[in-house]
Design a protein around this motif. Structure first.
Motif, PDB file in Angstrom:
ATOM      1  N   UNK A  97       0.830  -1.200   0.000  1.00  0.00           N
ATOM      2  CA  UNK A  97       0.000   0.000   0.000  1.00  0.00           C
ATOM      3  C   UNK A  97       0.870   1.258   0.000  1.00  0.00           C
ATOM      4  N   UNK A  98       1.917   1.233   0.808  1.00  0.00           N
ATOM      5  CA  UNK A  98       2.824   2.382   0.864  1.00  0.00           C
ATOM      6  C   UNK A  98       3.525   2.599  -0.470  1.00  0.00           C
ATOM      7  N   UNK A  99       3.968   1.516  -1.103  1.00  0.00           N
ATOM      8  CA  UNK A  99       4.647   1.624  -2.395  1.00  0.00           C
ATOM      9  C   UNK A  99       3.698   2.184  -3.471  1.00  0.00           C
ATOM     10  N   UNK A 100       2.463   1.720  -3.512  1.00  0.00           N
ATOM     11  CA  UNK A 100       1.528   2.178  -4.536  1.00  0.00           C
ATOM     12  C   UNK A 100       1.167   3.643  -4.323  1.00  0.00           C
ATOM     13  N   UNK A 101       1.126   4.076  -3.069  1.00  0.00           N
ATOM     14  CA  UNK A 101       0.859   5.490  -2.797  1.00  0.00           C
ATOM     15  C   UNK A 101       1.991   6.366  -3.328  1.00  0.00           C
ATOM     16  N   UNK A 102       3.236   5.887  -3.181  1.00  0.00           N
ATOM     17  CA  UNK A 102       4.375   6.632  -3.713  1.00  0.00           C
ATOM     18  C   UNK A 102       4.309   6.717  -5.243  1.00  0.00           C
ATOM     19  N   UNK A 103       3.913   5.610  -5.887  1.00  0.00           N
ATOM     20  CA  UNK A 103       3.773   5.599  -7.341  1.00  0.00           C
ATOM     21  C   UNK A 103       2.746   6.643  -7.774  1.00  0.00           C
ATOM     22  N   UNK A 104       1.623   6.679  -7.060  1.00  0.00           N
ATOM     23  CA  UNK A 104       0.565   7.635  -7.402  1.00  0.00           C
ATOM     24  C   UNK A 104       1.077   9.067  -7.335  1.00  0.00           C
ATOM     25  N   UNK A 105       1.820   9.401  -6.270  1.00  0.00           N
ATOM     26  CA  UNK A 105       2.323  10.756  -6.105  1.00  0.00           C
ATOM     27  C   UNK A 105       3.370  11.093  -7.172  1.00  0.00           C
ATOM     28  N   UNK A 106       4.257  10.133  -7.483  1.00  0.00           N
ATOM     29  CA  UNK A 106       5.282  10.347  -8.506  1.00  0.00           C
ATOM     30  C   UNK A 106       4.635  10.648  -9.857  1.00  0.00           C
ATOM     31  N   UNK A 107       3.647   9.854 -10.216  1.00  0.00           N
ATOM     32  CA  UNK A 107       3.013  10.033 -11.520  1.00  0.00           C
ATOM     33  C   UNK A 107       2.207  11.324 -11.583  1.00  0.00           C
ATOM     34  N   UNK A 108       1.530  11.653 -10.494  1.00  0.00           N
ATOM     35  CA  UNK A 108       0.716  12.872 -10.476  1.00  0.00           C
ATOM     36  C   UNK A 108       1.578  14.117 -10.645  1.00  0.00           C
ATOM     37  N   UNK A 109       2.830  14.049 -10.199  1.00  0.00           N
ATOM     38  CA  UNK A 109       3.734  15.206 -10.281  1.00  0.00           C
ATOM     39  C   UNK A 109       4.502  15.272 -11.597  1.00  0.00           C
ATOM     40  N   UNK A 110       4.304  14.294 -12.470  1.00  0.00           N
ATOM     41  CA  UNK A 110       5.058  14.245 -13.727  1.00  0.00           C
ATOM     42  C   UNK A 110       4.631  15.357 -14.676  1.00  0.00           C
ATOM     43  N   UNK A 111       5.581  15.829 -15.489  1.00  0.00           N
ATOM     44  CA  UNK A 111       5.287  16.828 -16.503  1.00  0.00           C
ATOM     45  C   UNK A 111       4.597  16.213 -17.719  1.00  0.00           C
ATOM     46  N   UNK A 112       4.713  14.895 -17.865  1.00  0.00           N
ATOM     47  CA  UNK A 112       4.136  14.215 -19.025  1.00  0.00           C
ATOM     48  C   UNK A 112       2.688  13.835 -18.735  1.00  0.00           C
ATOM     49  N   UNK A 113       1.774  14.303 -19.562  1.00  0.00           N
ATOM     50  CA  UNK A 113       0.344  14.004 -19.341  1.00  0.00           C
ATOM     51  C   UNK A 113       0.071  12.512 -19.431  1.00  0.00           C
ATOM     52  N   UNK A 114       0.830  11.821 -20.311  1.00  0.00           N
ATOM     53  CA  UNK A 114       0.620  10.383 -20.452  1.00  0.00           C
ATOM     54  C   UNK A 114       0.948   9.644 -19.158  1.00  0.00           C
ATOM     55  N   UNK A 115       1.929  10.164 -18.387  1.00  0.00           N
ATOM     56  CA  UNK A 115       2.268   9.557 -17.091  1.00  0.00           C
ATOM     57  C   UNK A 115       1.242   9.936 -16.042  1.00  0.00           C
TER      58      UNK A 115
END
Length: 907
Positions: free
Chosen positions: A696-714
């Motif tokens: 759960x902790x790992x997936x939350x980190x993935x969500x935050x990383x992707x949400x902060x990406x400059x690439x809309x596809x990410x």
């Protein structure tokens, strides 16, 4: 009928059988000839005696133009006897060989080289006999580097003067004038050490006529420079009347020069510089280093920014110098031929449209002068009374050496360096013939032009009327299409105008295309240096059609090598040298690892094969081959990936999480034996997986990383943090193909993986893969295709699914063939498993590869080669076969497309 040519590698493998035997006999010479590819019918006739030109056929073997072999108890003495025997000389053998079957002595009659070895060591010395296989060993001159110390001290003076005159270089004009000032100093130092001025005249004058605090040094130098441009002695100050009139553009009153104010320390350095031995300066080297002095961003690399003489010779020797030297040898006893050659040399023009500080022009000038001196010397020997009077001056004029350089300072340095080179060769002329050729007053103004070579009409700089003998040589700037300055991007439009071009063309391609246009339909030729990427991968199809469509071909090429020098910091980059000419029946040569070999044709991949260009293809030529794609891409900030320790921590006492985990492997992991895992959670498993705190902790980190990406596809995958962004994985057996592999490996370590392993996007993946495909991809047939068309990162092999795999020609495969391929594939995998204590990096190191693994691969190679025909026996023939098959595929595809269009029109 064309005789198949053996590669260096093939000969090396074949000669192994001749080494380390217990006993040798007369059969040795026949086996040796066979190793180097002499026809078996010839060897049979030689063995029977029908073409044996030897006198004692029981102990001797002689083949005209090839070898004279004799058994003898005193092999060395016997060789000395044979080399002068009329019977031997008459038949012109390339090699004389004598042996007592313990020691072997050989003489190369062409080069004069000797070989004296234990006969059982023959495999270690096979290169000596390579001329039998049509490969002459190329020789290149060494060089010295006595100029770095002088350049370093000049750099200290530059820095001191810049500190004392901070505003001097604040404008472009001031900076240029300051640079011109340094070229004048360089000339003065060289002049006082080489007889242009009186010995130490400049340094003594500075020391004698200026104050120690440097306060009047500026004014003195201004007066001196004016005196050097004053022809009348009476118009000069008396204390400068001893200085000669130089003339030329260097000291012109109209030249923009910025003479700085001197400090005490600057004056001291100025005088210290005069104590160095400037006569030893090499202008071909110093010019580039001198540029580094005045460019602060290059200062740390002082001694790096020059091109070594042996590398420059790789352009000028095969382009024109080798031919001129051969004509000199052929006409050695003919005054008529020698005088004709002298006249030809005097008319040759050399042009460098990216000349920098003139390295290429200087070496070309020196080499032509050396050849001129040799011709004049020989003519004087043949008829002293007639030809000694010709030895009065040089006919090689530096006005025949042209250049374009975008840096205006480098332009001035190039002209100065040519003058220095001329003076050095004049001194050589005087030493040889006792005739002095004064350098000054300078009569030549130089043909080096400052400007952008992409935007200047080269015919305006060096007019090409079609019949002139012009050789264009250069080391143009390299630059990938994505690393260019805006102004460089605009250069493409100047080259192509309204003509379409691919924006992935390397910047250096502009010189190739413009060079091909420049020589089209003329006697002129081109030799350019470029990064090896231009002759690999997609770039071949982007550049070479422009060139070949002009009726221009590749006359010679150097395969990839390090463009190195012996400076303190080595500026090695992997390059090729490509010689262009109009289509001709003259021989073509490919140079590789110091060996030259004849080629029927040289294509854009620098291979002896037809002119084909491999383009990106979305699907495979061969419909029976499965799809190859990039592996799966997480775009997770590393949070879906588990190290071995993290994996063990997660599953310890918690085995139910194993259903959410798979092995995860990329190219480096696979080759180096690294173990990693990944979270692989199906959509219907998310709720169950979130019950584990670690996951759960790992997936939350993935969500935050992707949400902060400059690439809309990410960002669009932020709410699906449990899964990879790009998925190619299938739950089947798979083949992994590393995207990059070391050139030290004979084979790319391709792997066969189980269904529970996810291949990362740092490698290529083939799912639903059967073992027979593994055999095809790990074969030498496929490896030679990768090396030719796949491209390289420096010298490392780079793989591509769209260029390499999808275009790889494969003949039809029956079920029986696939079964045989599967069998040899499994053998390779079994041997790897046997050596499981070693990584694939270790197993596939060329020098460390276990013998059983090598044999397993050889079995694969033998079987795969047999699928392509009996003519396949080495890398050159493999590649020729593959290119020919590819050409057939393209033609068939074009015919099928034409038939479809025709059918559509009828409907």
């Amino acid at each position: 009928m064309n005789v198949a040519r053996l590669s260096l590698k093939t000969i090396e493998e074949r000669v192994e059988s001749l080494g380390n035997r217990e006993n040798y006999d007369r059969e040795f010479i026949f086996e040796l000839l066979d190793v180097f590819g002499k026809p078996k019918a010839t060897i049979t006739r030689l063995r029977s005696g029908s073409i044996n030109i030897a006198q004692d056929k029981d102990k001797e073997v002689g083949l005209k133009n090839t070898v004279y072999f004799r058994e003898s108890a005193d092999a060395l003495a016997e060789l000395q006897t044979l080399r002068t025997e009329p019977h031997v000389i008459r038949y012109n053998p390339r090699f004389i060989i004598t042996t007592d079957f313990v020691e072997l002595v050989a003489l190369d009659m062409k080069t004069g080289e000797n070989l004296l070895i234990p006969i059982r060591d023959i495999a270690q010395h096979f290169i000596f006999f390579l001329p039998w296989a049509g490969m002459e060993k190329a020789q290149y001159a060494a060089e010295s580097h006595a100029d770095v110390k002088a350049a370093e001290r000049m750099g200290k003076l530059f820095d001191e003067l810049l500190r004392a005159n901070p505003d001097l270089t604040s404008t472009d004009e001031g900076r240029h004038g300051f640079n011109v000032f340094f070229t004048r100093l360089l000339f003065c130092y060289f002049a006082e050490d080489t007889g242009i001025f009186k010995e130490n005249q400049f340094t003594n004058a500075v020391g004698s006529h200026t104050h120690t605090d440097g306060s009047d040094t500026r004014e003195f130098l201004a007066e001196l420079f004016l005196a050097l441009d004053t022809p009348n002695v009476g118009d000069k100050p008396s204390y400068l009347s001893g200085f000669p009139y130089v003339n030329g553009r260097l000291f012109s009153k109209d030249a923009p020069v910025s003479i700085p104010t001197f400090t005490k320390h600057a004056r001291e350095i100025l005088i210290q510089l005069g104590t160095l031995l400037w006569q030893e300066i090499n202008p071909d080297i110093f010019g580039s280093m001198f540029q580094a002095i005045v460019k602060s961003e290059q200062r740390s690399d002082l001694g790096q920014h020059y091109t070594s003489v042996p590398n420059i010779l790789k352009t000028i020797e095969p382009l024109f110098l080798d031919e001129l030297k051969q004509l000199f040898d052929a006409g050695y006893d003919s005054p008529k031929q020698l005088t004709a050659l002298l006249a030809r040399i005097s008319q040759i023009k050399v042009f460098d449209p990216a000349c920098g500080s003139g390295n290429f022009l200087i070496i070309a000038y020196k080499e032509l002068r050396k050849l001129e001196h040799a011709i004049l010397g020989r003519l004087a020997e043949l008829d002293p009374a007639k030809y000694s009077s010709m030895v009065t001056t040089s006919l090689v004029n530096i006005e025949n050496f042209y250049g374009i350089e975008i840096d205006d300072f480098a332009t001035e340095v190039a002209i100065l360096s040519l003058w220095i080179a001329k003076h050095q060769m004049n001194k050589d002329f005087e030493d040889k013939f006792g005739v002095a050729i004064p350098l000054i007053p300078l009569k030549e103004t130089g043909q080096i032009r400052a400007g952008n070579a992409c935007r200047i009409d080269w015919n305006e700089v060096c007019p090409n009327n079609g019949s002139d003998e012009i050789y264009l040589i250069s080391n143009p700037p390299y630059g990938g299409s994505k690393k260019l300055e805006p102004e460089q991007k605009e250069d493409y439009d100047f080259i192509f105008g309204s003509e379409p071009y691919n924006k992935n063309l390397d910047y250096v391609a502009l010189w190739f295309i413009k060079g091909a246009r420049y020589i089209q339909g003329s006697l002129s030729k081109v030799a350019l240096v470029a990064t090896n990427s231009i002759s690999q991968g997609e770039h071949v199809s982007l550049m070479f059609p422009y060139i070949f469509n002009l009726g221009v071909e590749i006359g010679f090429a150097y395969a990839s090598f390090k463009w190195e020098n012996n400076a303190k910091r080595n500026a090695g980059v992997t390059v090729v040298v490509i010689g262009l000419r109009n289509k001709s029946d003259d021989p073509r040569f490919i140079f590789d690892s110091g060996i030259s070999r004849f080629a029927q044709n040289i294509n854009g991949y620098l291979s002896d094969a037809p002119n084909v260009e491999i383009v990106r293809r979305k699907s495979n030529f061969n419909e029976h081959l499965p799809k190859m794609a990039f592996g799966s891409m997480p775009r997770d900030g590393g949070n879906l990936i588990l190290s071995e320790s993290e994996f063990e921590q997660l599953v310890s006492g918690n085995k139910e999480v194993l259903k959410f985990i798979k092995k995860f492997i990329g190219a480096e992991d696979f080759i180096k034996g690294n173990v990693r895992y990944c979270l692989w959670i199906e959509d219907n498993q998310v709720e169950d997986a979130m019950g584990n705190a670690f996951i759960r902790q790992r997936l939350d980190r993935v969500r935050r990383e992707r949400a902060a990406s400059k690439a809309s596809s990410t960002r669009s995958y932020a709410d699906r943090s449990h899964r990879f962004v790009q998925i190619s994985y299938k739950q089947t057996d798979s083949i992994i193909v590393p995207s990059v592999s070391s050139e030290r490996r004979e084979y790319i370590p391709i792997g066969y993986l189980d269904s529970n392993t996810v291949i990362s996007n740092l490698a290529f993946a083939i799912y639903d893969a059967e073992p027979w495909l593994f055999s095809l991809l790990t074969s030498k047939m496929h490896m030679v295709w990768v090396r030719a068309v796949g491209g390289q990162l420096e010298t490392r092999l780079r793989y591509s699914n769209t260029i390499v795999y999808n275009n790889f020609p494969v003949p039809p495969l029956s079920d029986e063939v696939k079964e045989a391929l599967t069998k040899v594939a499994l053998r390779v995998l079994d041997v790897r498993e046997y050596h499981c204590d070693r990584t694939l990096a270790e197993l596939y190191d060329r020098e460390k590869m276990p013998q059983d693994l090598r044999e397993a691969h050889h079995a694969v190679d033998k079987l795969v080669d047999s699928l392509y025909g009996e003519q396949v026996f080495d890398d050159e023939s493999r590649l020729s076969t593959l290119f020919a098959m590819y050409e057939e595929y393209i033609e068939r595809e074009a015919q099928e497309l034409l038939a479809k269009k025709s059918k559509g029109k009828k409907k």
